[in-house]
Design a protein around this motif. Structure first.
Motif, PDB file in Angstrom:
ATOM      1  N   GLY A  57     -16.178 -53.218 -54.747  1.00 23.05           N
ATOM      2  CA  GLY A  57     -15.663 -52.601 -56.086  1.00 23.05           C
ATOM      3  C   GLY A  57     -16.897 -52.032 -56.725  1.00 23.05           C
ATOM      4  O   GLY A  57     -17.011 -51.276 -57.624  1.00 23.05           O
ATOM      5  N   ASN A  58     -17.834 -53.109 -56.867  1.00 21.66           N
ATOM      6  CA  ASN A  58     -19.120 -52.641 -57.605  1.00 21.66           C
ATOM      7  C   ASN A  58     -19.595 -51.596 -57.025  1.00 21.66           C
ATOM      8  O   ASN A  58     -20.095 -50.614 -57.771  1.00 21.66           O
ATOM      9  CB  ASN A  58     -20.207 -53.939 -57.266  1.00 21.66           C
ATOM     10  N   GLN A  59     -19.673 -51.430 -55.617  1.00 21.52           N
ATOM     11  CA  GLN A  59     -20.466 -50.408 -55.204  1.00 21.52           C
ATOM     12  C   GLN A  59     -19.743 -48.892 -55.335  1.00 21.52           C
ATOM     13  O   GLN A  59     -20.455 -47.810 -55.256  1.00 21.52           O
ATOM     14  CB  GLN A  59     -20.599 -50.617 -53.725  1.00 21.52           C
ATOM     15  N   VAL A  60     -18.503 -48.974 -55.415  1.00 16.16           N
ATOM     16  CA  VAL A  60     -17.608 -47.632 -55.436  1.00 16.16           C
ATOM     17  C   VAL A  60     -16.986 -47.403 -56.872  1.00 16.16           C
ATOM     18  O   VAL A  60     -16.040 -46.578 -56.965  1.00 16.16           O
ATOM     19  CB  VAL A  60     -16.701 -47.623 -54.202  1.00 16.16           C
ATOM     20  N   ASP A  61     -17.426 -48.295 -57.613  1.00 16.85           N
ATOM     21  CA  ASP A  61     -16.875 -48.221 -59.198  1.00 16.85           C
ATOM     22  C   ASP A  61     -15.350 -48.241 -58.964  1.00 16.85           C
ATOM     23  O   ASP A  61     -14.677 -47.630 -59.888  1.00 16.85           O
ATOM     24  CB  ASP A  61     -17.494 -46.722 -59.757  1.00 16.85           C
ATOM     25  N   VAL A  62     -14.818 -49.159 -58.444  1.00 16.60           N
ATOM     26  CA  VAL A  62     -13.571 -49.571 -58.505  1.00 16.60           C
ATOM     27  C   VAL A  62     -13.338 -50.871 -59.165  1.00 16.60           C
ATOM     28  O   VAL A  62     -13.999 -51.926 -58.600  1.00 16.60           O
ATOM     29  CB  VAL A  62     -12.763 -49.572 -57.297  1.00 16.60           C
ATOM     30  N   TYR A  63     -12.684 -51.196 -60.207  1.00 13.56           N
ATOM     31  CA  TYR A  63     -12.522 -52.525 -60.900  1.00 13.56           C
ATOM     32  C   TYR A  63     -11.039 -52.754 -61.073  1.00 13.56           C
ATOM     33  O   TYR A  63     -10.203 -52.025 -61.573  1.00 13.56           O
ATOM     34  CB  TYR A  63     -13.160 -52.613 -62.229  1.00 13.56           C
TER      35      TYR A  63
END
Length: 228
Positions: A54-60
């Motif tokens: 999630g940190n790497q693909v901007d999914v939170y």
């Protein structure tokens, strides 16, 4: 690396596996799953993997939701069919995890020695509120910092920098205490000193730098910091 206790004015603590014992999750599975250990292991590892990705693909998503997704995957991967209500009952264990025996006295002694003390965790605010209450350490903390405030998870440097700003402490005056190897790396990368709590006497990772300090529990941590 070497630990410089003379620079420390604030001590931050990870929550899960550092202050409280996540092994209770396996107990929650045991009543519903014939072989809970591999399900529990996959649940925990998948939960962390989701935060890293999630940190790497901007999914939170809030950590509780991440944990729910990871549990569902672990159950599906092992062919375990439980109802939605049962799944929520399993997840709810994260609100009632047992605190390690050395935590309360350790934090209290650090406070008495003049250190500010905070929790810095991936947990979302509701999870952390119940964790602090169940562990009965609210009176010993100056504050709780959640990844939800910046919507990134460890080991992203943004979370540690945000924690330094929230505590009002220069980042190089913070010792971050954690049982998680990646959390040590994240804290060090951001500019904190990283303290690894090795409660299970496991080897350190061969990848990357060593912790600034390794302790087997809070008693050893206090012995190093008290009187610095």
């Amino acid at each position: 690396m070497s630990f410089d206790e003379s620079r420390v004015s604030t001590v931050t603590f990870d929550s899960y596996s550092t202050l409280v014992d996540v092994e209770a999750a396996e107990k929650a599975l045991a009543a519903r799953v014939d072989d809970p250990e591999p399900v529990s292991r996959l649940w925990r590892s998948r939960s962390l993997e989701y935060t890293f990705v999630g940190n790497q693909v901007d999914v939170y998503e809030p950590f509780y939701a991440v944990n729910r997704d990871a549990l569902q995957y672990a159950l599906d991967a092992h062919g375990v069919d439980v109802s939605e209500d049962e799944r929520e009952e399993i997840l709810a264990v994260y609100h009632e995890l047992d605190v390690f025996d050395d935590v309360r006295e350790g934090i209290e002694r650090l406070r008495d020695a003049g250190y500010d003390t905070y929790v810095v965790s991936n947990g979302n605010p509701e999870m952390l509120e119940s964790m602090v209450a169940h562990a009965d350490i609210g009176d010993l903390l100056d504050g709780v910092v959640s990844a939800h405030e910046v919507e990134v998870f460890k080991p992203d440097a943004e979370l540690y920098r945000h924690a330094a700003a929230r505590t009002g402490t220069p980042i190089d005056e913070i010792a971050h205490v954690t049982a998680a190897w990646f959390d040590v790396f994240g804290a060090q990368h951001a500019g904190m000193q990283g303290v690894w709590v090795n409660r299970k006497d496991t080897p350190w990772e061969p990848f990357g730098d060593d912790p600034d300090l390794t302790v087997d529990g809070f008693e050893e941590l206090v012995a190093r910091l008290d009187g610095a």
